[in-house]
Structure formats: C-alpha cells, structure tokens
Design a protein around this motif. Sequence first.
Motif, PDB file in Angstrom:
ATOM      1  N   ARG A 143       0.822  -1.213   0.000  1.00 37.50           N
ATOM      2  CA  ARG A 143       0.000   0.000   0.000  1.00 37.50           C
ATOM      3  C   ARG A 143       0.854   1.260   0.000  1.00 37.50           C
ATOM      4  O   ARG A 143       0.433   2.295  -0.520  1.00 37.50           O
ATOM      5  CB  ARG A 143      -0.942  -0.010   1.206  1.00 37.50           C
ATOM      6  N   ARG A 144       2.048   1.177   0.571  1.00 37.09           N
ATOM      7  CA  ARG A 144       2.906   2.360   0.617  1.00 37.09           C
ATOM      8  C   ARG A 144       3.636   2.615  -0.704  1.00 37.09           C
ATOM      9  O   ARG A 144       4.302   3.639  -0.839  1.00 37.09           O
ATOM     10  CB  ARG A 144       3.930   2.231   1.751  1.00 37.09           C
ATOM     11  N   LEU A 145       3.513   1.714  -1.660  1.00 36.68           N
ATOM     12  CA  LEU A 145       4.215   1.905  -2.928  1.00 36.68           C
ATOM     13  C   LEU A 145       3.769   3.184  -3.639  1.00 36.68           C
ATOM     14  O   LEU A 145       4.530   3.755  -4.427  1.00 36.68           O
ATOM     15  CB  LEU A 145       4.005   0.694  -3.846  1.00 36.68           C
ATOM     16  N   ASP A 146       2.555   3.620  -3.386  1.00 35.32           N
ATOM     17  CA  ASP A 146       2.062   4.851  -4.012  1.00 35.32           C
ATOM     18  C   ASP A 146       2.103   6.041  -3.057  1.00 35.32           C
ATOM     19  O   ASP A 146       1.575   7.113  -3.379  1.00 35.32           O
ATOM     20  CB  ASP A 146       0.634   4.654  -4.545  1.00 35.32           C
ATOM     21  N   SER A 147       2.704   5.868  -1.883  1.00 37.23           N
ATOM     22  CA  SER A 147       2.823   6.954  -0.910  1.00 37.23           C
ATOM     23  C   SER A 147       4.243   7.511  -0.934  1.00 37.23           C
ATOM     24  O   SER A 147       5.203   6.790  -1.209  1.00 37.23           O
ATOM     25  CB  SER A 147       2.499   6.450   0.506  1.00 37.23           C
ATOM     26  N   ASP A 148       4.376   8.791  -0.629  1.00 39.34           N
ATOM     27  CA  ASP A 148       5.692   9.429  -0.579  1.00 39.34           C
ATOM     28  C   ASP A 148       6.337   9.170   0.779  1.00 39.34           C
ATOM     29  O   ASP A 148       5.734   9.471   1.824  1.00 39.34           O
ATOM     30  CB  ASP A 148       5.576  10.938  -0.808  1.00 39.34           C
ATOM     31  N   LEU A 149       7.546   8.621   0.766  1.00 37.28           N
ATOM     32  CA  LEU A 149       8.310   8.372   1.995  1.00 37.28           C
ATOM     33  C   LEU A 149       9.615   9.144   1.872  1.00 37.28           C
ATOM     34  O   LEU A 149      10.631   8.620   1.424  1.00 37.28           O
ATOM     35  CB  LEU A 149       8.568   6.868   2.173  1.00 37.28           C
ATOM     36  N   ILE A 150       9.557  10.405   2.273  1.00 39.09           N
ATOM     37  CA  ILE A 150      10.679  11.313   2.036  1.00 39.09           C
ATOM     38  C   ILE A 150      11.008  12.093   3.307  1.00 39.09           C
ATOM     39  O   ILE A 150      10.266  12.045   4.291  1.00 39.09           O
ATOM     40  CB  ILE A 150      10.364  12.290   0.879  1.00 39.09           C
ATOM     41  N   ALA A 151      12.117  12.807   3.262  1.00 37.86           N
ATOM     42  CA  ALA A 151      12.578  13.586   4.416  1.00 37.86           C
ATOM     43  C   ALA A 151      12.992  14.979   3.962  1.00 37.86           C
ATOM     44  O   ALA A 151      13.425  15.169   2.829  1.00 37.86           O
ATOM     45  CB  ALA A 151      13.756  12.885   5.096  1.00 37.86           C
ATOM     46  N   ASP A 152      12.863  15.927   4.861  1.00 38.21           N
ATOM     47  CA  ASP A 152      13.320  17.296   4.610  1.00 38.21           C
ATOM     48  C   ASP A 152      14.734  17.428   5.169  1.00 38.21           C
ATOM     49  O   ASP A 152      14.935  17.422   6.384  1.00 38.21           O
ATOM     50  CB  ASP A 152      12.364  18.282   5.293  1.00 38.21           C
ATOM     51  N   ASN A 153      15.721  17.549   4.281  1.00 37.93           N
ATOM     52  CA  ASN A 153      17.125  17.608   4.690  1.00 37.93           C
ATOM     53  C   ASN A 153      17.616  19.023   4.988  1.00 37.93           C
ATOM     54  O   ASN A 153      18.827  19.215   5.184  1.00 37.93           O
ATOM     55  CB  ASN A 153      18.011  17.020   3.588  1.00 37.93           C
ATOM     56  N   SER A 154      16.733  20.009   5.022  1.00 38.03           N
ATOM     57  CA  SER A 154      17.190  21.400   5.092  1.00 38.03           C
ATOM     58  C   SER A 154      17.989  21.677   6.364  1.00 38.03           C
ATOM     59  O   SER A 154      19.060  22.320   6.303  1.00 38.03           O
ATOM     60  CB  SER A 154      15.999  22.361   4.989  1.00 38.03           C
ATOM     61  N   GLU A 155      17.533  21.220   7.523  1.00 38.97           N
ATOM     62  CA  GLU A 155      18.297  21.456   8.761  1.00 38.97           C
ATOM     63  C   GLU A 155      19.578  20.639   8.778  1.00 38.97           C
ATOM     64  O   GLU A 155      20.619  21.103   9.259  1.00 38.97           O
ATOM     65  CB  GLU A 155      17.436  21.128   9.989  1.00 38.97           C
ATOM     66  N   LEU A 156      19.525  19.425   8.276  1.00 42.38           N
ATOM     67  CA  LEU A 156      20.706  18.576   8.184  1.00 42.38           C
ATOM     68  C   LEU A 156      21.809  19.282   7.406  1.00 42.38           C
ATOM     69  O   LEU A 156      22.977  19.291   7.808  1.00 42.38           O
ATOM     70  CB  LEU A 156      20.336  17.268   7.498  1.00 42.38           C
ATOM     71  N   GLU A 157      21.425  19.908   6.298  1.00 42.61           N
ATOM     72  CA  GLU A 157      22.405  20.593   5.452  1.00 42.61           C
ATOM     73  C   GLU A 157      22.868  21.902   6.084  1.00 42.61           C
ATOM     74  O   GLU A 157      24.059  22.229   6.070  1.00 42.61           O
ATOM     75  CB  GLU A 157      21.795  20.836   4.079  1.00 42.61           C
ATOM     76  N   ALA A 158      21.913  22.672   6.650  1.00 39.95           N
ATOM     77  CA  ALA A 158      22.256  23.990   7.185  1.00 39.95           C
ATOM     78  C   ALA A 158      23.083  23.910   8.465  1.00 39.95           C
ATOM     79  O   ALA A 158      24.018  24.697   8.662  1.00 39.95           O
ATOM     80  CB  ALA A 158      20.976  24.788   7.434  1.00 39.95           C
ATOM     81  N   ILE A 159      22.752  22.963   9.354  1.00 39.54           N
ATOM     82  CA  ILE A 159      23.409  22.898  10.664  1.00 39.54           C
ATOM     83  C   ILE A 159      24.633  21.987  10.644  1.00 39.54           C
ATOM     84  O   ILE A 159      25.692  22.326  11.195  1.00 39.54           O
ATOM     85  CB  ILE A 159      22.412  22.442  11.740  1.00 39.54           C
TER      86      ILE A 159
END
Length: 277
Positions: free
Chosen positions: A242-258
């Motif tokens: 069921r998750r094959l059509d769901s987005d499984l993503i992350a926001d890397n903005s803090e990882l990159e900035a900090i």
Amino acid sequence: MTVLVIGASSQVGRFLLPRLDALECDWIGLSRQAPADDPRWLRGHLPDAMPTLPPVTAILSSGPLDGLAYWLTGTRLEGTPHIIATSSMSAETKRDSDVPTERELSLRLRDAETKLIATCASRGMPWTLFRPTLVYGAGMDKSISPIVHAAQRRRVFPLPAARGQRQPVHADDIAAAFVAALVTARARGKTFPIGGGERLSAAEMFRRARRSAGVFTLPVPLPRAALALAGLAYPGLIGPLRRLDSDLIADNSELEAILGIHPRPFRPDPATWAVRV
C-alpha cells in the motif's frame, strides 16, 4: 575523546568506525559479534546484555532506539555523555497505517524518542536524534538488499508499479551525520530527518537497483492487479504494498544547514549490495 559505538557491526557502524579513526577519535565498539582479538570491542547488546562501561564522552547508537531508551533510563553513566542515535522516519510515515503492527511500530518509536529525551534532560546529557528514510549501502538492509540478493540468485527482478516518491539514504551518509553531530554544538537537542540526495519514484528506485545488481536479471513488471493479489495471498505484504504509491521522504534542510551534510543521490553499483564483514 572516547566514544561508545552501539551497533558497531551494523550497516551504519561499519562506515562510522573508519570515520572516527579519521577523526583520531578513540572508540569502543559494542556488538553481539564483537571480534575477540581486538581490545577496542565489547560484546553485548541492548537493553539487558550490556557490559560494564568505562567513562565515555559520547554514545553513538544505530541500534534499536527503544532498547537504548530503556537501558538509559535504568543506568547511571559517569559524566554527561552526548547521546547520538537513530530513530526512523517510520515514526511518522506509519503513524496512520492501516496495518496494526505498523501503527504499533510508529508509536514505539515515538515513545522511545520521548523517553530518551526526557532521560537526557533529567541528567543534563546532550542528545541528537536522526530519523533516516530507507537505509542502504552495506548489503544488510531489509528493504532493497533482499530483493537484489534474491534476483542475483534467481536472475529475475520484480518491478512493481509504484508512483510514491522515495529518498533512499546511504549508511555512510548517516555515519557522516553522526560525526558532524559529535563536533557541532548546534546539533544538540535536535531531531534531524535524513534522506538521500534525491527523490525518485519507487518504480525508478527498483529499476536502478536492478541495473546495479552486477548480473543479468530478467525484468518482471508487476501491475497493480498482481500486487493486489499478492496482498491477499500474503497479508504481511499489505502495508509495504500500500505504501508503494505513498511518498516516503525527508526534509534535509536542517541537516544541510546545521551539520553541512549533503547526502549522495541513489546511484548504486554492485558493491552496494555486497554484505560487508
């Protein structure tokens, strides 16, 4: 600086130890399969088979977060070591799953995060958490590697119809984030999502994995009707299908900035799927 690495033989730990060596950081590796001939290693596991520990500056754990949280709650450590550990994006992505066991996993992860943070706060110990997406890179993950390994044996590679976005993250990029958190004061008291350097459809992720298998495999497209039948035949697959059509993503903005960490895109080669020993 001396750090304890819990899960030192895990897929993240195998990349983390060389990075600590490059930093000239003393480390103690903890694992169920600790080498008997290396005094830097201790044999044990979370939460109830932990050895007596010397004083350490930090504890870096890629082991089960609930085990770490439970052990920390019942253990008095010397000093106030920095706790750096992995949780999982499943804490959020499986929160509202239709599958009870997946909802239970999400709740267990979130409860473990809360317990660990509360324990650290009560003892003045700094903490940093990472929530990775799908992890790959040492041939040990339970998501992509088993599919590739099976295809290498059978010469058949399933390619499911899947529109959801994926952001697979290499274990070495998580190891780099651990080291950055160790030396960056702004990382303390933060929870960082961490995904790979690109977002791609799940279907494209499987196609790239096939191309990187190192042997010829026959591509076998799996249309949605076939996936629905698979879910009926194997109830344990219902959640992943069921998750094959769901987005499984992350926001890397803090990882990159900090932390200054910019994870690599998903460009695997045959060495990616070789189990590192």
